[in-house]
Scaffold this motif. Sequence first.
Motif, PDB file in Angstrom:
ATOM      1  N   LEU A  22       0.818  -1.214   0.000  1.00 41.28           N
ATOM      2  CA  LEU A  22       0.000   0.000   0.000  1.00 41.28           C
ATOM      3  C   LEU A  22       0.855   1.268   0.000  1.00 41.28           C
ATOM      4  CD1 LEU A  22      -2.872  -0.959   2.464  1.00 41.28           C
ATOM      5  CD2 LEU A  22      -3.097  -0.441   0.032  1.00 41.28           C
ATOM      6  N   LEU A  23       1.945   1.251   0.758  1.00 42.13           N
ATOM      7  CA  LEU A  23       2.836   2.416   0.779  1.00 42.13           C
ATOM      8  C   LEU A  23       3.356   2.712  -0.625  1.00 42.13           C
ATOM      9  CD1 LEU A  23       4.944   1.715   4.016  1.00 42.13           C
ATOM     10  CD2 LEU A  23       3.027   3.311   3.760  1.00 42.13           C
ATOM     11  N   ILE A  24       3.595   1.653  -1.379  1.00 42.53           N
ATOM     12  CA  ILE A  24       4.092   1.818  -2.745  1.00 42.53           C
ATOM     13  C   ILE A  24       2.963   2.191  -3.692  1.00 42.53           C
ATOM     14  CG2 ILE A  24       5.115   0.604  -4.720  1.00 42.53           C
ATOM     15  CD1 ILE A  24       6.627  -1.115  -2.555  1.00 42.53           C
ATOM     16  N   SER A  25       1.889   1.399  -3.674  1.00 40.09           N
ATOM     17  CA  SER A  25       0.815   1.604  -4.665  1.00 40.09           C
ATOM     18  C   SER A  25       0.067   2.919  -4.475  1.00 40.09           C
ATOM     19  CB  SER A  25      -0.167   0.430  -4.651  1.00 40.09           C
ATOM     20  OG  SER A  25      -0.881   0.394  -3.433  1.00 40.09           O
ATOM     21  N   LYS A  26      -0.060   3.371  -3.223  1.00 40.07           N
ATOM     22  CA  LYS A  26      -0.748   4.645  -2.965  1.00 40.07           C
ATOM     23  C   LYS A  26       0.199   5.835  -3.106  1.00 40.07           C
ATOM     24  CE  LYS A  26      -4.768   2.925  -1.753  1.00 40.07           C
ATOM     25  NZ  LYS A  26      -5.954   3.139  -2.550  1.00 40.07           N
ATOM     26  N   ARG A  27       1.461   5.531  -3.408  1.00 37.73           N
ATOM     27  CA  ARG A  27       2.486   6.558  -3.615  1.00 37.73           C
ATOM     28  C   ARG A  27       2.579   7.538  -2.435  1.00 37.73           C
ATOM     29  NH1 ARG A  27       4.031   4.778  -8.145  1.00 37.73           N
ATOM     30  NH2 ARG A  27       3.115   4.835 -10.176  1.00 37.73           N
ATOM     31  N   LEU A  28       2.599   6.954  -1.232  1.00 39.49           N
ATOM     32  CA  LEU A  28       2.667   7.790  -0.029  1.00 39.49           C
ATOM     33  C   LEU A  28       4.082   8.328   0.163  1.00 39.49           C
ATOM     34  CD1 LEU A  28       0.532   5.593   2.384  1.00 39.49           C
ATOM     35  CD2 LEU A  28      -0.189   7.545   1.024  1.00 39.49           C
ATOM     36  N   LEU A  61       6.235   0.551  10.870  1.00 40.64           N
ATOM     37  CA  LEU A  61       7.691   0.742  10.822  1.00 40.64           C
ATOM     38  C   LEU A  61       8.370  -0.364  10.024  1.00 40.64           C
ATOM     39  CD1 LEU A  61       8.267   1.870  14.499  1.00 40.64           C
ATOM     40  CD2 LEU A  61       8.568   3.277  12.468  1.00 40.64           C
ATOM     41  N   ASP A  62       7.928  -1.603  10.233  1.00 40.39           N
ATOM     42  CA  ASP A  62       8.524  -2.723   9.494  1.00 40.39           C
ATOM     43  C   ASP A  62       8.234  -2.616   8.002  1.00 40.39           C
ATOM     44  OD1 ASP A  62       9.536  -3.694  11.863  1.00 40.39           O
ATOM     45  OD2 ASP A  62       8.016  -5.258  12.098  1.00 40.39           O
ATOM     46  N   ALA A  63       7.026  -2.190   7.659  1.00 39.19           N
ATOM     47  CA  ALA A  63       6.672  -2.019   6.250  1.00 39.19           C
ATOM     48  C   ALA A  63       7.480  -0.878   5.634  1.00 39.19           C
ATOM     49  CB  ALA A  63       5.175  -1.746   6.106  1.00 39.19           C
ATOM     50  N   ALA A  64       7.658   0.204   6.379  1.00 44.94           N
ATOM     51  CA  ALA A  64       8.468   1.321   5.886  1.00 44.94           C
ATOM     52  C   ALA A  64       9.904   0.862   5.646  1.00 44.94           C
ATOM     53  CB  ALA A  64       8.433   2.487   6.875  1.00 44.94           C
ATOM     54  N   CYS A  65      10.428   0.030   6.533  1.00 48.67           N
ATOM     55  CA  CYS A  65      11.776  -0.513   6.373  1.00 48.67           C
ATOM     56  C   CYS A  65      11.862  -1.332   5.091  1.00 48.67           C
ATOM     57  CB  CYS A  65      12.139  -1.374   7.575  1.00 48.67           C
ATOM     58  SG  CYS A  65      13.767  -2.138   7.433  1.00 48.67           S
ATOM     59  N   LYS A  66      10.852  -2.145   4.865  1.00 49.56           N
ATOM     60  CA  LYS A  66      10.810  -2.981   3.666  1.00 49.56           C
ATOM     61  C   LYS A  66      10.868  -2.111   2.408  1.00 49.56           C
ATOM     62  CE  LYS A  66       8.431  -7.151   2.468  1.00 49.56           C
ATOM     63  NZ  LYS A  66       9.569  -7.881   2.957  1.00 49.56           N
ATOM     64  N   VAL A  67      10.115  -1.029   2.391  1.00 46.98           N
ATOM     65  CA  VAL A  67      10.095  -0.136   1.225  1.00 46.98           C
ATOM     66  C   VAL A  67      11.411   0.652   1.145  1.00 46.98           C
ATOM     67  CG1 VAL A  67       8.862   1.723   0.047  1.00 46.98           C
ATOM     68  CG2 VAL A  67       7.573   0.000   1.302  1.00 46.98           C
ATOM     69  N   ASP A  68      11.933   1.082   2.298  1.00 48.50           N
ATOM     70  CA  ASP A  68      13.221   1.797   2.321  1.00 48.50           C
ATOM     71  C   ASP A  68      14.338   0.947   1.704  1.00 48.50           C
ATOM     72  OD1 ASP A  68      12.274   4.073   3.569  1.00 48.50           O
ATOM     73  OD2 ASP A  68      13.115   3.601   5.530  1.00 48.50           O
ATOM     74  N   CYS A  69      14.282  -0.362   1.944  1.00 45.56           N
ATOM     75  CA  CYS A  69      15.355  -1.253   1.490  1.00 45.56           C
ATOM     76  C   CYS A  69      15.262  -1.613   0.006  1.00 45.56           C
ATOM     77  CB  CYS A  69      15.355  -2.534   2.324  1.00 45.56           C
ATOM     78  SG  CYS A  69      15.864  -2.228   4.036  1.00 45.56           S
ATOM     79  N   MET A  70      14.161  -1.271  -0.621  1.00 41.98           N
ATOM     80  CA  MET A  70      14.022  -1.556  -2.053  1.00 41.98           C
ATOM     81  C   MET A  70      14.976  -0.656  -2.836  1.00 41.98           C
ATOM     82  SD  MET A  70       9.918  -1.759  -2.642  1.00 41.98           S
ATOM     83  CE  MET A  70      10.069  -2.198  -4.373  1.00 41.98           C
ATOM     84  N   GLU A  73      15.168   1.866  -8.307  1.00 43.40           N
ATOM     85  CA  GLU A  73      14.637   1.480  -9.624  1.00 43.40           C
ATOM     86  C   GLU A  73      13.458   0.519  -9.495  1.00 43.40           C
ATOM     87  OE1 GLU A  73      18.151   0.617  -8.930  1.00 43.40           O
ATOM     88  OE2 GLU A  73      18.430   2.762  -9.248  1.00 43.40           O
ATOM     89  N   GLU A  74      13.448  -0.289  -8.420  1.00 40.38           N
ATOM     90  CA  GLU A  74      12.381  -1.277  -8.223  1.00 40.38           C
ATOM     91  C   GLU A  74      11.122  -0.667  -7.617  1.00 40.38           C
ATOM     92  OE1 GLU A  74      13.804  -4.532  -5.881  1.00 40.38           O
ATOM     93  OE2 GLU A  74      15.604  -4.744  -7.093  1.00 40.38           O
ATOM     94  N   ASN A  75      11.237   0.513  -7.054  1.00 37.40           N
ATOM     95  CA  ASN A  75      10.106   1.142  -6.369  1.00 37.40           C
ATOM     96  C   ASN A  75       9.460   2.173  -7.301  1.00 37.40           C
ATOM     97  OD1 ASN A  75       8.307   2.385  -4.677  1.00 37.40           O
ATOM     98  ND2 ASN A  75       9.771   2.812  -3.059  1.00 37.40           N
ATOM     99  N   PRO A  76       8.235   1.891  -7.748  1.00 32.36           N
ATOM    100  CA  PRO A  76       7.564   2.843  -8.627  1.00 32.36           C
ATOM    101  C   PRO A  76       7.133   4.129  -7.918  1.00 32.36           C
ATOM    102  CG  PRO A  76       6.109   1.013  -8.117  1.00 32.36           C
ATOM    103  CD  PRO A  76       7.438   0.698  -7.500  1.00 32.36           C
TER     104      PRO A  76
END
Length: 108
Positions: A22-28, A61-70, A73-76
Amino acid sequence: TMIRRKKSKQQLINTEEKVAELLISKRLNYEQVNQMFDRICELSNRPQSIDSCSPLLSVLLDAACKVDCMEREENPNKRWNHRVERDLRRKLFALGYGIRIEDVERDL
């Protein structure tokens, strides 16, 4: 009970995955995630700290970490600055000592 614990742990991991998606798809961006962080703290009706934070905050926080670690180029989601989890954990650490990071930064 061992199976139940394992199952609940899987659900938490699954939830973290969904929140990250959701953090990625909603472009937060950081500000929006920070608002969620503040709202969870407000609704929890108890002091939050690194040692004792609500399960919702932990998943965020864990989800934010997951997105931070991408890799970038892989994160739209180009609004993501890759420091969200670090900044929120810093804020949570300060809250444990009764310090509001926003107040400190404003006074600098």
